[in-house]
Write an enzyme that holds these catalytic residues in place. Sequence first.
Site, PDB file in Angstrom:
ATOM      1  N   ARG A 174      -6.881  -3.285   9.836  1.00 31.02           N
ATOM      2  CA  ARG A 174      -6.838  -3.864   8.475  1.00 31.02           C
ATOM      3  C   ARG A 174      -7.743  -5.091   8.343  1.00 31.02           C
ATOM      4  NH1 ARG A 174      -4.380   0.310   7.917  1.00 31.02           N
ATOM      5  NH2 ARG A 174      -2.564   0.644   6.572  1.00 31.02           N
ATOM      6  N   SER A 245       1.608  -0.781   1.417  1.00 27.10           N
ATOM      7  CA  SER A 245       2.217  -1.691   2.403  1.00 27.10           C
ATOM      8  C   SER A 245       1.959  -3.131   1.985  1.00 27.10           C
ATOM      9  CB  SER A 245       1.594  -1.492   3.783  1.00 27.10           C
ATOM     10  OG  SER A 245       1.848  -0.198   4.251  1.00 27.10           O
ATOM     11  N   GLU A 341      -0.438  -8.368   3.134  1.00 26.96           N
ATOM     12  CA  GLU A 341      -1.627  -7.517   3.202  1.00 26.96           C
ATOM     13  C   GLU A 341      -2.519  -7.592   1.948  1.00 26.96           C
ATOM     14  OE1 GLU A 341      -3.593  -5.764   5.028  1.00 26.96           O
ATOM     15  OE2 GLU A 341      -4.491  -4.807   3.293  1.00 26.96           O
TER      16      GLU A 341
END
Length: 345
Positions: A174, A245, A341
Site C-alpha cells: 500500500r 479498507s 489508509e
Amino acid sequence: MNSAPNTPAPAKLTPHLGLKGRNTFGLDATAELAYDISAPEQIPAVMGEILTQNSVWRVLGGGSNVILPTVLPGVTLLMNIIGQEIVSSDKNATVISVGGGVNWHEFVAWTLENNLPGLENLALIPGTVGAAPIQNIGAYGVEIADYIHSIEAFDSKTNAFISLSKEDCQFAYRDSYFKKNPQRFIVTKVVFQIPKAWQAKIHYADLAKYFEGKPTPTAEEVFLAVCKIRTHKLPDPKLIGNAGSFFQNPVVPNEQYETLLKKYTGLVSYPDAPGKRKLAAGWLIDQCGFKGQRMGEVGVYEKQALVLVNHGNGTAQDILGLAKCIQDKVHNEFGVSLEIEPNIL
Ligand code: EPU
C-alpha cells in the site's frame, strides 16, 4: 494564430463543484475550483495558473480512497484522461498504455475480453487506473506493482512530463514513491506489462476455499469469484458510502506477535518481511466489538470490521472521530497502532 490540429482545448474550469457523487464515502464536499483534465497537454497551463495564484491543489480520480472536507480549497484536478492501447506484444508479454482516468474495474474486464489475463484478482476494486499505483492496490494475493512497466506523470516540481520505471516507483505494501511525495505528481498514464505465461493465483484463503476441488480455474472464473467474494464482504458504495479498507494491516516485530499470540490464540496474521508479521486489522477491530456499531451518521460495516461506512449525512469529522475511537481501543487492547489508509484531504 490557430492552435495545431492535435492541441486539445484548454481544461474546463468549474467553480464550486459539488463532489458528493465523486467520492465513494458520499461526503458532501464542494471543490472551490475544479479543472476537468481530459488530456495530458492541458496540464502545464493549469499548473502554471496554480503557481501564479499560489493555490493549493490536488488530483481527484474516482474518489474511492479519500476523505473530503466540506470545502476543498484551491484547485481540484478531475482526472479524466481515458483510452487504452496495446503498445507492443511479443512472445513474453503484452505492454498496454492506459489513461489515468480509466475506471479500474472496467480496465480489468477489458484485459480479460482481450485475452490478457493477470489482473483478475484485482477485479471490482473501486477507483481509477491513475490512482491505483499510488497506494499499490492489492487484493487476493496480487498487487498492481507485479504488472507495472512504467508510469507517465507530470512532475510539478520540475514542470515536466516524466516516465518512471517500476523500480523508480518504489512499490511496497500500500505504498509507492508517489505516496511518499504527495502534491507532486499527476499520473497521466499507466503502462502495464502483462506476461503471456499465466497461472491462476488462488492461494489466498477466500479464493482457495471458493475453488476447493477445482484447482485450475480459468481467468474468467477467478474474475467472477473475486467479484462474488467482494460483493458479499464489502459494501457497494452506490448503496452505502465507504472507502474500502479504512486501516492498513499493521506490521509488528515477531516478538510482539509471539506475545500477542499467547494471549489471543485466534489472532489472524500473515508472514511479512524477515522478523516481522502482518496482523489482520479487521480481526483486531472485530475483537474490540466494533463490527456493525453505529456512531451517529457513521459506523463500522456489519460484515467487515475493516470498513467504515457513511450512513448518509456523515462528515469527515464524524468518520475521523470514529476512527480515533477504534485506534484508541485497539491500541489499549493489543498495543498495536492502526494507520488510516484513505487520504485525508
Ligand atoms: N476478519 C475478522 N473480522 C472482520 C474482518 C476480518 O475476523 O470483521 C478476519 C478475517 O476472518 C480474515 C482476516 O481478518 O481471517 C483478514 O480479513 P480479509 O480476508 O477480509 O482481508 P483483509 O486483510 O481485511 C485485505 C485488503 C483488502 C483486500 C483483501 C483481500 C488491506 C488493508 N486490505 O483485507 O483491500 O480486498 O485483503 O485480499 O490490506 C482495500 O484496500 O480497500 C481492500 C478492500
